[in-house]
Design a protein around this motif. Structure first.
Motif, mmCIF file in Angstrom:
data_model
loop_
_atom_site.group_PDB
_atom_site.id
_atom_site.type_symbol
_atom_site.label_atom_id
_atom_site.label_comp_id
_atom_site.label_asym_id
_atom_site.label_seq_id
_atom_site.Cartn_x
_atom_site.Cartn_y
_atom_site.Cartn_z
ATOM 1 N N LYS A 1 0.830 -1.189 0.000
ATOM 2 C CA LYS A 1 0.000 0.000 0.000
ATOM 3 C C LYS A 1 0.871 1.248 0.000
ATOM 4 C CE LYS A 1 -3.898 -2.044 2.350
ATOM 5 N NZ LYS A 1 -4.787 -1.973 3.505
ATOM 6 N N VAL A 2 0.356 2.288 -0.632
ATOM 7 C CA VAL A 2 1.034 3.569 -0.661
ATOM 8 C C VAL A 2 0.417 4.437 0.423
ATOM 9 C CG1 VAL A 2 1.488 5.619 -2.049
ATOM 10 C CG2 VAL A 2 1.505 3.365 -3.115
ATOM 11 N N TYR A 3 1.235 5.055 1.200
ATOM 12 C CA TYR A 3 0.768 5.883 2.298
ATOM 13 C C TYR A 3 0.077 7.129 1.754
ATOM 14 C CZ TYR A 3 0.916 9.323 6.029
ATOM 15 O OH TYR A 3 0.587 10.288 6.928
ATOM 16 N N LEU A 4 -1.088 7.420 2.289
ATOM 17 C CA LEU A 4 -1.763 8.679 2.014
ATOM 18 C C LEU A 4 -1.820 9.462 3.315
ATOM 19 C CD1 LEU A 4 -4.830 7.896 -0.288
ATOM 20 C CD2 LEU A 4 -2.807 9.226 -0.837
ATOM 21 N N PRO A 5 -1.423 10.719 3.271
ATOM 22 C CA PRO A 5 -1.482 11.519 4.487
ATOM 23 C C PRO A 5 -2.925 11.661 4.961
ATOM 24 C CG PRO A 5 -0.839 12.856 2.591
ATOM 25 C CD PRO A 5 -0.927 11.448 2.129
ATOM 26 N N PRO A 6 -3.125 12.094 6.217
ATOM 27 C CA PRO A 6 -4.478 12.228 6.749
ATOM 28 C C PRO A 6 -5.381 13.112 5.891
ATOM 29 C CG PRO A 6 -2.867 12.525 8.495
ATOM 30 C CD PRO A 6 -2.112 12.417 7.211
ATOM 31 N N ASP A 7 -4.849 14.168 5.313
ATOM 32 C CA ASP A 7 -5.613 15.053 4.438
ATOM 33 C C ASP A 7 -4.958 15.075 3.061
ATOM 34 O OD1 ASP A 7 -7.381 15.802 6.491
ATOM 35 O OD2 ASP A 7 -5.958 17.317 7.213
ATOM 36 N N PRO A 8 -5.146 14.010 2.256
ATOM 37 C CA PRO A 8 -4.463 13.962 0.970
ATOM 38 C C PRO A 8 -5.036 14.989 -0.004
ATOM 39 C CG PRO A 8 -6.002 12.148 1.162
ATOM 40 C CD PRO A 8 -6.001 12.873 2.478
ATOM 41 N N THR A 9 -4.161 15.461 -0.871
ATOM 42 C CA THR A 9 -4.612 16.381 -1.910
ATOM 43 C C THR A 9 -5.326 15.581 -2.980
ATOM 44 O OG1 THR A 9 -2.593 16.156 -3.212
ATOM 45 C CG2 THR A 9 -2.605 17.877 -1.499
ATOM 46 N N THR A 10 -6.033 16.277 -3.833
ATOM 47 C CA THR A 10 -6.749 15.620 -4.929
ATOM 48 C C THR A 10 -5.773 14.870 -5.823
ATOM 49 O OG1 THR A 10 -8.359 17.412 -4.866
ATOM 50 C CG2 THR A 10 -8.358 16.033 -6.832
ATOM 51 N N THR A 11 -4.615 15.444 -6.069
ATOM 52 C CA THR A 11 -3.606 14.800 -6.917
ATOM 53 C C THR A 11 -3.132 13.497 -6.291
ATOM 54 O OG1 THR A 11 -2.876 16.991 -7.630
ATOM 55 C CG2 THR A 11 -1.391 15.158 -8.073
ATOM 56 N N GLU A 12 -2.880 13.505 -4.982
ATOM 57 C CA GLU A 12 -2.427 12.289 -4.306
ATOM 58 C C GLU A 12 -3.481 11.192 -4.383
ATOM 59 O OE1 GLU A 12 0.512 14.110 -0.865
ATOM 60 O OE2 GLU A 12 -1.655 14.138 -0.522
ATOM 61 N N VAL A 13 -4.742 11.560 -4.189
ATOM 62 C CA VAL A 13 -5.821 10.582 -4.260
ATOM 63 C C VAL A 13 -5.932 10.024 -5.678
ATOM 64 C CG1 VAL A 13 -8.325 10.253 -4.062
ATOM 65 C CG2 VAL A 13 -7.103 11.567 -2.328
ATOM 66 N N GLU A 14 -5.832 10.898 -6.684
ATOM 67 C CA GLU A 14 -5.913 10.441 -8.081
ATOM 68 C C GLU A 14 -4.761 9.505 -8.423
ATOM 69 O OE1 GLU A 14 -8.223 10.574 -10.472
ATOM 70 O OE2 GLU A 14 -9.478 11.472 -8.926
ATOM 71 N N GLN A 15 -3.558 9.819 -7.948
ATOM 72 C CA GLN A 15 -2.412 8.942 -8.195
ATOM 73 C C GLN A 15 -2.649 7.580 -7.552
ATOM 74 O OE1 GLN A 15 0.867 11.225 -6.621
ATOM 75 N NE2 GLN A 15 1.296 12.184 -8.591
ATOM 76 N N ARG A 16 -3.160 7.573 -6.346
ATOM 77 C CA ARG A 16 -3.452 6.311 -5.650
ATOM 78 C C ARG A 16 -4.519 5.529 -6.396
ATOM 79 N NH1 ARG A 16 -2.151 1.976 -3.340
ATOM 80 N NH2 ARG A 16 -3.426 1.287 -1.609
ATOM 81 N N LEU A 17 -5.566 6.222 -6.851
ATOM 82 C CA LEU A 17 -6.631 5.555 -7.612
ATOM 83 C C LEU A 17 -6.110 4.969 -8.919
ATOM 84 C CD1 LEU A 17 -9.636 7.968 -7.010
ATOM 85 C CD2 LEU A 17 -9.502 5.565 -6.335
ATOM 86 N N ASP A 18 -5.245 5.698 -9.620
ATOM 87 C CA ASP A 18 -4.672 5.184 -10.869
ATOM 88 C C ASP A 18 -3.899 3.894 -10.607
ATOM 89 O OD1 ASP A 18 -5.730 7.263 -12.345
ATOM 90 O OD2 ASP A 18 -3.863 8.432 -12.386
ATOM 91 N N GLY A 19 -3.091 3.894 -9.537
ATOM 92 C CA GLY A 19 -2.329 2.697 -9.193
ATOM 93 C C GLY A 19 -3.239 1.532 -8.844
ATOM 94 N N LEU A 20 -4.293 1.808 -8.087
ATOM 95 C CA LEU A 20 -5.234 0.753 -7.720
ATOM 96 C C LEU A 20 -5.964 0.203 -8.941
ATOM 97 C CD1 LEU A 20 -6.714 2.219 -4.420
ATOM 98 C CD2 LEU A 20 -5.317 0.157 -4.651
ATOM 99 N N ARG A 21 -6.316 1.068 -9.874
ATOM 100 C CA ARG A 21 -6.998 0.599 -11.101
ATOM 101 C C ARG A 21 -6.094 -0.319 -11.916
ATOM 102 N NH1 ARG A 21 -9.034 6.399 -11.332
ATOM 103 N NH2 ARG A 21 -11.089 6.255 -10.354
ATOM 104 N N ARG A 22 -4.800 0.025 -11.978
ATOM 105 C CA ARG A 22 -3.850 -0.854 -12.686
ATOM 106 C C ARG A 22 -3.745 -2.199 -11.981
ATOM 107 N NH1 ARG A 22 -1.035 4.028 -13.139
ATOM 108 N NH2 ARG A 22 0.287 3.491 -11.376
ATOM 109 N N LYS A 23 -3.678 -2.168 -10.634
ATOM 110 C CA LYS A 23 -3.628 -3.420 -9.877
ATOM 111 C C LYS A 23 -4.887 -4.242 -10.100
ATOM 112 C CE LYS A 23 -0.776 -2.284 -5.881
ATOM 113 N NZ LYS A 23 -0.787 -2.183 -4.413
ATOM 114 N N LEU A 24 -6.022 -3.573 -10.175
ATOM 115 C CA LEU A 24 -7.293 -4.266 -10.407
ATOM 116 C C LEU A 24 -7.274 -4.971 -11.761
ATOM 117 C CD1 LEU A 24 -10.192 -4.894 -9.538
ATOM 118 C CD2 LEU A 24 -10.884 -2.704 -10.553
#
Length: 173
Positions: free
Chosen positions: A124-147
């Motif tokens: 898992k990639v760490y997301l800070p307590p208040d992630p920015t929109t960019t951080e969330v989108e990067q995490r979502l992109d990675g998760l979609r590739r894993k999916l």
């Protein structure tokens, strides 16, 4: 206790001290050295040394193959910064300084491969307590590739876990 001068038990004055006892009572500090018998009488026991098996034994206990004997080139590696040798690292299981990671890189890659199954972080990639929109989108992109990879590998249980994680991160519509 440090090696060198042999301390004598402060309680009985007879046996060699094996324990250094420091007590603080009402802001008063008292220090005493006790032999094994006097320590037991006070309800103390000698601390057991931590069970730090040599690294090779640790790896063997993990169910992997028996550790291979080091080659001559492995046995001769020494960190130029701290002086740690390959054999010292294998015995203690700890590196001595940041430079050791470069010096023992080949050995570490094999070790990480045996312990973790790879040398690249795929967790898992760490997301800070208040992630920015960019951080969330990067995490979502990675998760979609894993999916996609999980579905392609027909690992549907893992795919369901990833899908659920994506749903928790996606903004509510």
């Amino acid at each position: 206790m440090k090696e060198g001068k042999e301390k004598v038990c402060d309680a009985c004055g007879g046996g060699p001290a094996v324990m250094h006892l420091t007590q603080v009572v009402d802001d008063q500090t008292t220090t005493s050295y006790l032999c094994e018998r006097c320590a037991v009488e006070k309800g103390l026991s000698a601390p057991t040394p931590p069970n730090n098996p040599p690294l090779a034994d640790f790896l063997a206990q993990m169910g992997g193959d028996e550790p291979k004997e080091p080659s001559d080139s492995d046995a001769e590696l020494t960190c130029p910064f701290c002086g740690l040798t390959s054999s010292s690292f294998k015995e203690a299981g700890r590196l001595g300084c940041p430079q050791c990671y470069s010096t023992f890189e080949n050995s570490l890659r094999g070790l990480l491969r045996r312990i973790h199954g790879g040398t690249q972080h795929v967790g898992k990639v760490y997301l800070p307590p208040d992630p920015t929109t960019t951080e969330v989108e990067q995490r979502l992109d990675g998760l979609r590739r894993k999916l996609q990879r999980a579905v392609a590998a027909e690992d549907f249980e893992r795919a369901a876990e990833i899908r659920d994680e994506i749903r928790t991160l996606e903004p509510a519509s």
